[in-house]
Motif scaffolding. Sequence first.
Motif, mmCIF file in Angstrom:
data_model
loop_
_atom_site.group_PDB
_atom_site.id
_atom_site.type_symbol
_atom_site.label_atom_id
_atom_site.label_comp_id
_atom_site.label_asym_id
_atom_site.label_seq_id
_atom_site.Cartn_x
_atom_site.Cartn_y
_atom_site.Cartn_z
ATOM 1 N N MET A 1 73.204 19.798 21.663
ATOM 2 C CA MET A 1 71.932 19.112 21.614
ATOM 3 C C MET A 1 72.114 17.692 22.120
ATOM 4 O O MET A 1 73.040 16.996 21.721
ATOM 5 C CB MET A 1 71.448 19.125 20.166
ATOM 6 N N GLU A 27 71.439 25.033 11.542
ATOM 7 C CA GLU A 27 71.148 25.508 12.895
ATOM 8 C C GLU A 27 69.656 25.728 13.098
ATOM 9 O O GLU A 27 69.084 25.343 14.122
ATOM 10 C CB GLU A 27 71.905 26.808 13.189
ATOM 11 N N ILE A 28 69.019 26.331 12.128
ATOM 12 C CA ILE A 28 67.571 26.574 12.227
ATOM 13 C C ILE A 28 66.831 25.237 12.226
ATOM 14 O O ILE A 28 65.896 25.025 13.007
ATOM 15 C CB ILE A 28 67.086 27.497 11.095
ATOM 16 N N GLU A 31 67.210 23.571 15.651
ATOM 17 C CA GLU A 31 66.424 24.292 16.662
ATOM 18 C C GLU A 31 64.933 24.055 16.455
ATOM 19 O O GLU A 31 64.171 23.864 17.414
ATOM 20 C CB GLU A 31 66.742 25.781 16.614
ATOM 21 N N TRP A 32 64.464 24.042 15.220
ATOM 22 C CA TRP A 32 63.052 23.815 14.895
ATOM 23 C C TRP A 32 62.607 22.459 15.447
ATOM 24 O O TRP A 32 61.596 22.355 16.140
ATOM 25 C CB TRP A 32 62.853 23.870 13.383
ATOM 26 N N ARG A 34 64.107 20.553 17.673
ATOM 27 C CA ARG A 34 64.288 20.513 19.124
ATOM 28 C C ARG A 34 63.039 21.085 19.795
ATOM 29 O O ARG A 34 62.510 20.522 20.742
ATOM 30 C CB ARG A 34 65.522 21.309 19.528
ATOM 31 N N SER A 35 62.553 22.219 19.273
ATOM 32 C CA SER A 35 61.355 22.827 19.865
ATOM 33 C C SER A 35 60.124 21.959 19.622
ATOM 34 O O SER A 35 59.250 21.865 20.485
ATOM 35 C CB SER A 35 61.141 24.240 19.332
#
Length: 149
Positions: A1, A27-28, A31-32, A34-35
């Motif tokens: 990232m 990790e979730i 990613e959450w 980041r989106s």
Amino acid sequence: MRGKRPKEREKYVIRLGDGTLVEVNREIYLEWYRSERRERYQKERDRKYGVCSLEGLQEKGCFSEMVADLGNVTEEIALMNINKELLRVALRKLLDQDIRMLELLYFKDITIKETAKILGCSRKLIGNKRKKLLEKLHRMMKENIGGAG
């Protein structure tokens, strides 16, 4: 990232659209967010460059006479097909190099910078040309509506 990485925490929580807090693993969580950042970036980019979409054209009133109270799914599908056909007709009137540029930017999801490299010109030229092409497509679609009605 890319960018700053969040500090390690004992527990990671994300807030869903309805306000509910949900505990997730690191990790979730990463990613959450980041989106979320990506989505914000896309919206800002769309606003800045005036991205042309059928919905956007409708909001500007381009299809207002055709959009009156669609309650029936069949009518909605028919309207989408009309809009797609208007776009197809307008695209056929563009030069091949312009179509290639729009294809790279919108259908292959390539950035302006990468498109400039591929086409061998500056980012500024691609940005300006894209804006003018979208305006031209909008104008041509509006003319086609006027000619059809």
